[in-house]
Design a protein around this motif. Sequence first.
Motif, mmCIF file in Angstrom:
data_model
loop_
_atom_site.group_PDB
_atom_site.id
_atom_site.type_symbol
_atom_site.label_atom_id
_atom_site.label_comp_id
_atom_site.label_asym_id
_atom_site.label_seq_id
_atom_site.Cartn_x
_atom_site.Cartn_y
_atom_site.Cartn_z
ATOM 1 N N THR A 113 -3.959 18.758 -24.362
ATOM 2 C CA THR A 113 -3.467 20.128 -24.497
ATOM 3 C C THR A 113 -4.313 21.058 -23.630
ATOM 4 O OG1 THR A 113 -2.698 19.719 -26.753
ATOM 5 C CG2 THR A 113 -3.022 22.015 -26.102
ATOM 6 N N ASN A 114 -3.669 21.919 -22.877
ATOM 7 C CA ASN A 114 -4.370 22.806 -21.956
ATOM 8 C C ASN A 114 -3.866 24.238 -22.146
ATOM 9 O OD1 ASN A 114 -5.885 23.887 -19.938
ATOM 10 N ND2 ASN A 114 -4.857 22.840 -18.244
ATOM 11 N N TYR A 115 -4.779 25.153 -22.508
ATOM 12 C CA TYR A 115 -4.456 26.578 -22.619
ATOM 13 C C TYR A 115 -4.758 27.246 -21.278
ATOM 14 C CZ TYR A 115 -3.890 26.324 -27.683
ATOM 15 O OH TYR A 115 -3.441 26.021 -28.945
ATOM 16 N N ILE A 116 -3.768 27.880 -20.716
ATOM 17 C CA ILE A 116 -3.941 28.601 -19.453
ATOM 18 C C ILE A 116 -4.077 30.084 -19.765
ATOM 19 C CG2 ILE A 116 -2.889 29.175 -17.238
ATOM 20 C CD1 ILE A 116 -1.489 26.499 -17.298
ATOM 21 N N SER A 117 -5.169 30.659 -19.306
ATOM 22 C CA SER A 117 -5.436 32.082 -19.571
ATOM 23 C C SER A 117 -5.729 32.798 -18.257
ATOM 24 C CB SER A 117 -6.616 32.233 -20.535
ATOM 25 O OG SER A 117 -7.770 31.615 -19.997
ATOM 26 N N SER A 118 -5.649 34.107 -18.313
ATOM 27 C CA SER A 118 -5.910 34.919 -17.130
ATOM 28 C C SER A 118 -7.408 35.189 -17.009
ATOM 29 C CB SER A 118 -5.152 36.241 -17.229
ATOM 30 O OG SER A 118 -5.478 37.078 -16.145
ATOM 31 N N ARG A 119 -7.955 34.920 -15.839
ATOM 32 C CA ARG A 119 -9.376 35.179 -15.614
ATOM 33 C C ARG A 119 -9.621 36.579 -15.078
ATOM 34 N NH1 ARG A 119 -11.248 29.414 -12.839
ATOM 35 N NH2 ARG A 119 -10.209 28.066 -14.373
ATOM 36 N N ASN A 120 -8.532 37.322 -14.888
ATOM 37 C CA ASN A 120 -8.658 38.685 -14.342
ATOM 38 C C ASN A 120 -7.806 39.641 -15.168
ATOM 39 O OD1 ASN A 120 -7.986 36.577 -11.886
ATOM 40 N ND2 ASN A 120 -9.917 37.671 -11.585
#
Length: 398
Positions: A113-120
């Motif tokens: 499982t991979n959570y993709i989040s905004s780094r900006n």
Amino acid sequence: MNRKKFIQVLLLTSAMPSLLWVACNKQKGQQTTAVEATFTCPMHPQIVQDHPGTCPVCGMDLVPFDKNNKDKFLTLSADQQALANITSMAVGIGSLNNYTAISGRLTVNPEQTNYISSRNAGRIEDLYIKETGIPVKRGQAIFRLYSEQLLALQEEFLMTHKQTIEFSNDQRFADIFKAAKQKLLLYGQTESQLASLLKDGKSSPYITFYAPSSGIVAELFVTEGQYLDEGSSILRLEGYDTMWVEADIYPREAAYIKEGEELKVLANGDPNNLLTTKVQFITPNYQSNTQIMQLRGSISNKGHLLQVGMPATILLPKGEQNKVLMVPSKAIIREENQSHVWIASGGGKFEPRFVETGTESFDDTEIIAGLTPGEKVVVSGAYLLYSEYVLKKGALVN
């Protein structure tokens, strides 16, 4: 004298119709008895009556059968056997593994499982993934972000690159350029994006972000046009190449299991889908307010045929018995208080045989009484033989 004969003839003539009527009725009664039929239900053979009607249990129409036929066997031609897919095998002696079946379930493997989040921080200008359940490949564009912070970092990157070229003999400018590049990489930019940036020499506040891994979109947290803070979740990807199988077990069942042991798993009740799992974890304590522990293992999911939430049956081995007379479990027809198999006696004849069963494994069942080694039992098509017997001869009685 003539008068006396006349009276006798007259009396005989008067009695003839009555005698004929009695004889006809007697003959009809015999014919009725000869053609009298008995009716039963194909699904509930215990329902038997002497007239047509419907089954009081399931409502099906009753069918006639010949109760006078005392032969306890069926005869089928070769074509009929092929049509019914009837196969048989010889009863033999072998080893029988004893299993305890426990109910489990398939769940997502968190390692995939991979959570993709905004780094900006910024605003989502374009969202390329707008629904759940669709596959995403690694490197696929997910969204385009407007970010003034990234714009400033890009300009810093371009400026330090120029300084590195102008002051090629000064290591400090080279180190500053590497730091500016590393900062953009940490903010989610790729090597190819930075190469294009150096080639064009133009910064832009609109940056496209790509999927770091492949998977299925399980959850989407944002919408197009939404403003994001640094660290805001975008979506959740799940991989299904492997899955977890979990089951609740009692302490007495846990005594048969050790971590690292391989167990058989029956997925979704399909006997043709027997898989193997390795026990990875057994909870060391009971669940809250219960005396239940939990078993967990991983299972391969080739072709993604297994689904999250699918029921699973885990087979816990309890021991092995040697020199056991056994038959395939699917050859046994079980009723309320009795079990029987069908014997192929040759010449197209098939005879039911009541048996007493013992220990059962996943595929085989021990036969305690009723069979001898070498006899041929019907493996596939036994239920069709049973239905044909009920239709023709009525219920099978021990």
